[in-house]
Design a protein around this motif. Structure first.
Motif, PDB file in Angstrom:
ATOM      1  N   LYS A   1     -11.122  -5.096  -4.528  1.00  0.00           N
ATOM      2  CA  LYS A   1     -10.884  -6.060  -3.448  1.00  0.00           C
ATOM      3  C   LYS A   1     -11.307  -5.492  -2.094  1.00  0.00           C
TER       4      LYS A   1
ATOM      5  N   LYS B   1       2.392   0.887  -2.468  1.00  0.00           N
ATOM      6  CA  LYS B   1       2.587  -0.395  -1.791  1.00  0.00           C
ATOM      7  C   LYS B   1       2.600  -0.204  -0.280  1.00  0.00           C
TER       8      LYS B   1
ATOM      9  N   ASP C   1       2.027 -10.046  -2.052  1.00  0.00           N
ATOM     10  CA  ASP C   1       1.890 -10.883  -3.252  1.00  0.00           C
ATOM     11  C   ASP C   1       0.727 -10.422  -4.127  1.00  0.00           C
ATOM     12  N   GLU C   2      -0.394 -10.078  -3.519  1.00  0.00           N
ATOM     13  CA  GLU C   2      -1.533  -9.576  -4.290  1.00  0.00           C
ATOM     14  C   GLU C   2      -1.164  -8.271  -4.999  1.00  0.00           C
ATOM     15  N   PHE C   3      -0.413  -7.416  -4.320  1.00  0.00           N
ATOM     16  CA  PHE C   3       0.008  -6.156  -4.927  1.00  0.00           C
ATOM     17  C   PHE C   3       0.812  -6.409  -6.194  1.00  0.00           C
TER      18      PHE C   3
ATOM     19  N   VAL D   1      -0.446  -2.059   1.435  1.00  0.00           N
ATOM     20  CA  VAL D   1       0.005  -3.322   2.033  1.00  0.00           C
ATOM     21  C   VAL D   1       0.332  -3.140   3.518  1.00  0.00           C
TER      22      VAL D   1
ATOM     23  N   VAL E   1      -4.356  -5.153   0.863  1.00  0.00           N
ATOM     24  CA  VAL E   1      -3.911  -6.287   0.048  1.00  0.00           C
ATOM     25  C   VAL E   1      -2.600  -6.806   0.634  1.00  0.00           C
ATOM     26  N   THR E   2      -2.254  -8.031   0.280  1.00  0.00           N
ATOM     27  CA  THR E   2      -0.957  -8.579   0.685  1.00  0.00           C
ATOM     28  C   THR E   2       0.105  -8.132  -0.319  1.00  0.00           C
TER      29      THR E   2
ATOM     30  N   ASP F   1       0.760  -9.171  -7.985  1.00  0.00           N
ATOM     31  CA  ASP F   1      -0.151  -9.776  -8.961  1.00  0.00           C
ATOM     32  C   ASP F   1      -0.992  -8.710  -9.657  1.00  0.00           C
ATOM     33  N   PHE F   2      -1.533  -7.767  -8.884  1.00  0.00           N
ATOM     34  CA  PHE F   2      -2.348  -6.696  -9.467  1.00  0.00           C
ATOM     35  C   PHE F   2      -1.506  -5.838 -10.408  1.00  0.00           C
TER      36      PHE F   2
ATOM     37  N   LEU G   1      -8.319  -2.767  -9.237  1.00  0.00           N
ATOM     38  CA  LEU G   1      -8.322  -4.089  -8.619  1.00  0.00           C
ATOM     39  C   LEU G   1      -8.181  -3.985  -7.099  1.00  0.00           C
ATOM     40  N   ILE G   2      -7.343  -3.060  -6.664  1.00  0.00           N
ATOM     41  CA  ILE G   2      -7.195  -2.851  -5.219  1.00  0.00           C
ATOM     42  C   ILE G   2      -8.508  -2.344  -4.640  1.00  0.00           C
TER      43      ILE G   2
END
Length: 173
Positions: free
Chosen positions: A69, A30, A43-45, A34, A40-41, A47-48, A65-66
Motif C-alpha cells: 500500500k 500499529k 481500519d486498514e490495519f 497508523v 495505513v488507517t 483488515d490487513f 500488504l502494508i
C-alpha cells in the motif's frame, strides 16, 4: 529519508523485537504504521491483520500488504525481507544455542521466565487490535461469541474469521 528506507528500518526493528511471534509487536507496528507514519488507517490495519490470519503461511504476511500500500511491489519486498530474515536468523541461532545448553541448570528458569513475557506481549497485541475492531455493540457480541466458540470447541479459527466477516458484512454495515 526515502519511504523504502523508512519501511526497511521500521520493519527490521519490529523483526528483532518480535519475541513470542508477530502478535507481540502488533501494538508497536500499529503505532508506527497508523499513528507515526500514517501509512495505513486503523481500519486498514485491522483488515490487513484479518487477511494475514486467513492467508496460508505466516500470519504476519500482513506486513507485505502494508508495504504494498505504501510503495507498491518494492514496498512489499522492502518489508518482507527485513521483517522475516532477522527473526529467522536469530531463531536459528537461539535454537542451536538452546540445544547446546540442554544440560545447563539455568535453562529451565529462563524458559519459565520468558513464558509470561510472551503471553503478556501477545495479550497486548490482542488488545491493540480489539481497540480498533470492537467499536460497537454488534462487534462486542460478535467478539464474545467467537471467543466462546474458540474456548469450547475445536472449530478452525479461519472458519470463524470467514463467518465473522460474513456476519459483519450482513449485519454491521
Amino acid at each position: 529519508m526515502s519511504t523504502l528506507l523508512r519501511l526497511l528500518g521500521v520493519f527490521g526493528l519490529l523483526s528483532v523485537l518480535a519475541v513470542g511471534g508477530g502478535l507481540a509487536v502488533l501494538p508497536e507496528m500499529k503505532d508506527r504504521t497508523v499513528n507515526q507514519y500514517h501509512w495505513v488507517t486503523a481500519d486498514e490495519f485491522v483488515d490487513f491483520y484479518s487477511l494475514g490470519q486467513m492467508a496460508p503461511g505466516p500470519n504476519m504476511v500482513m506486513v507485505a500488504l502494508i508495504g504494498y500500500k505504501v510503495a507498491g511491489l518494492g514496498g512489499a519486498i522492502a518489508v518482507l525481507v527485513p521483517f522475516f530474515l532477522p527473526a529467522s536468523v536469530l531463531t536459528f541461532g537461539a535454537n542451536r544455542l538452546w540445544h547446546r545448553l540442554s544440560a545447563w541448570p539455568w535453562r529451565e528458569s529462563i524458559r519459565r521466565g520468558l513464558a509470561p513475557v510472551t503471553v503478556g506481549l501477545m495479550t497486548a497485541g490482542v488488545i491493540s487490535i480489539g481497540k480498533v475492531a470492537i467499536d460497537a455493540p454488534g462487534t462486542v457480541v460478535l467478539a464474545v461469541v467467537v471467543t466462546v466458540i474458540l474456548l469450547t470447541t475445536r472449530v478452525n479459527p479461519a472458519l470463524l474469521i470467514l463467518g465473522s466477516a460474513i456476519v459483519g458484512w450482513a449485519l454491521l454495515r
